[in-house]
Design an enzyme around this catalytic site. Sequence first.
Site, PDB file in Angstrom:
ATOM      1  N   ASP A   1      40.341   6.031  38.905  1.00  0.00           N
ATOM      2  CA  ASP A   1      40.145   6.517  37.543  1.00  0.00           C
ATOM      3  C   ASP A   1      40.774   5.518  36.574  1.00  0.00           C
ATOM      4  OD1 ASP A   1      40.106   8.518  35.212  1.00  0.00           O
ATOM      5  OD2 ASP A   1      39.408   9.773  36.866  1.00  0.00           O
ATOM      6  N   HIS A  34      42.699  10.124  31.117  1.00  0.00           N
ATOM      7  CA  HIS A  34      41.830  10.881  32.017  1.00  0.00           C
ATOM      8  C   HIS A  34      42.401  10.936  33.436  1.00  0.00           C
ATOM      9  CE1 HIS A  34      38.048  11.557  34.366  1.00  0.00           C
ATOM     10  NE2 HIS A  34      37.622  12.190  33.277  1.00  0.00           N
ATOM     11  N   SER A  89      34.433  16.114  35.735  1.00  0.00           N
ATOM     12  CA  SER A  89      35.631  15.335  36.081  1.00  0.00           C
ATOM     13  C   SER A  89      36.806  16.233  36.395  1.00  0.00           C
ATOM     14  CB  SER A  89      36.010  14.404  34.921  1.00  0.00           C
ATOM     15  OG  SER A  89      35.165  13.303  34.850  1.00  0.00           O
TER      16      SER A  89
END
Length: 590
Positions: A178, A239, A420
């Site tokens: 990520d 994220h 996600s």
Amino acid sequence: MTFRRTLLSVLIASACLPATAGTVDLSSLQDATVSPRFIVKYRDGSAERTQAAASRRALAAAVERARPQMGPRLANLRGAAALRIDTLRVTATGRQVVRASQRLDRAQAEALMRAIASDPNVESVSVDRLMRPSAMPNDPVLATHQLWHYGTGSGGARVTTAWSTGATGAGIVVAMLDTGATRHADLMSNLLDGYDFITDRALSGRPTDDRVPGGWDLGDFTTAGQCAPGSPASPSSWHGTHVSGTIAEVTNNEIGGAGVAYDAKIVPVRVLGRCGGYTSDINDAIVWAAGGHVDGVPDNPHPAEVINMSLGGTHACEADTQAAIDKAVSLGATVVVAAGNDNADATGHAPASCARVVTVGATGFSGQRAGYSNYGSAVDLSAPGGAGVEGSPNGYIWSTHNTGATVPEGDRYVGMTGTSMATPHVAGIVALMQGVAATPLTPAQIEGLLVASARPFPIKPDRAIGAGIVDATAAVERARTFGQPIQAIALTSNITEAMPPLAAGQSVMYAIDVPEGRSRLEFTTYGGRGTLAAYANYESEPMPAANIASSVRPGTNQVLNVMSPAKGRYYIKVVATADAAGVLVRARIL
């Protein structure tokens, strides 16, 4: 594996039981393989209810009746080593707690219980169930914000009840591909050494194009026009930090929230930076995360059993990406990927459309498909991703984050939505499964168990988003009992067999091994007379309330279809709801 055809003898023996046989509760049969204790209720007025000698004689007789059905390991034991049943005590309600002198498998425990119940003086037999601690972790955000997506409500992933069985992910490594991770206080003790795989300084924000140790998130903020003409400026997303928290946030430390597999460890692998990440870097990272060699980078000292990729693009799976996934899978890593957030068919999204991955769609608080979630045949199952429209906190997935607009600053907790966010729920559950499995499960077995254990959608989705919502408790139980022997009659594809006669309430179990890459498994019963029901399951015993396919039409003609079956063993149980004889059975692998 060679299947023993001992079930038929069980059926024949049970057909001879007296009509007054007691009831048998098999709902906690697995507990009897851990501690073989049972609760026996004798009928009022029977000598066994009040006289210890009478109950001893009755239990010894039950052992002898059970021997032929309990297999060679117990059938021939005699003398000091012989199986016996001892009465431990009488409960406050007059029932007797009894214990077998040896560990039993499921089939042996069931045979013994049925033998005890065949005594006309026995009213009922049940397993002395094992209860486990149910205390919730003490993290405040769990109680106030995360329970909807970790708990047992309509949209929950049943993680909290999996914890109560002792599943925590201890000893399992999850690679998180990520934006990297920040040094969040509620993550640090669960982070291992990672790596930054971005080979473009414009994307990484580092001074060189070199790959470097660490896997730290330096920020993925952009300026106006940086990613494309007219593209807007955007702050750093953090994220990867959010995804990491869902997988394995530090838990029971009285701060923040909880992670699904809170005793697992995370290897942060930075592949996304400003404007995104290159496919070539991501593919190298997939191989490296699983323990494969990548030139120019030291080998990963902590190869991952699970790889989480909450990322993707709107294109078909590329050959190099598929090759990287194949390599990771061959090394034993289960690759869990997001279906995508385009409200479109996931077959046009990668890596969601790649083979040998677990593709995850998103659902909301009520268990409905989140409006943004991709859908279609590429999606294996769904998990909580948040729907936004259901307000705060129930519209969002809550996890670790950072206060910095550009570069890392302070710790915080934030609600986000997306596939996600759904994906790390499943990755964490895979870690829970591997943590309780007697031996490591293969990626194909993990995928099959996840799909088979998914619970039905409480609201029928408007588009196909997999087999159901991931159920951590059911998946963990499947993993814990995987590989335990189940007595069944082996079937060969497209070969018809005669089913033994069954009295009402009796059943027979069949098994068939499905190779990789098949499109359908079909099982059919037909002919003869009577009334049947049929249930199928993957690598575990099918039940009316736990199966991946069922057929309960009137008569003997039942058809089960399992589409795109995972490689592995499928069990089919045929139950007579009225006396049945002369029935034929056939399985076909297509």
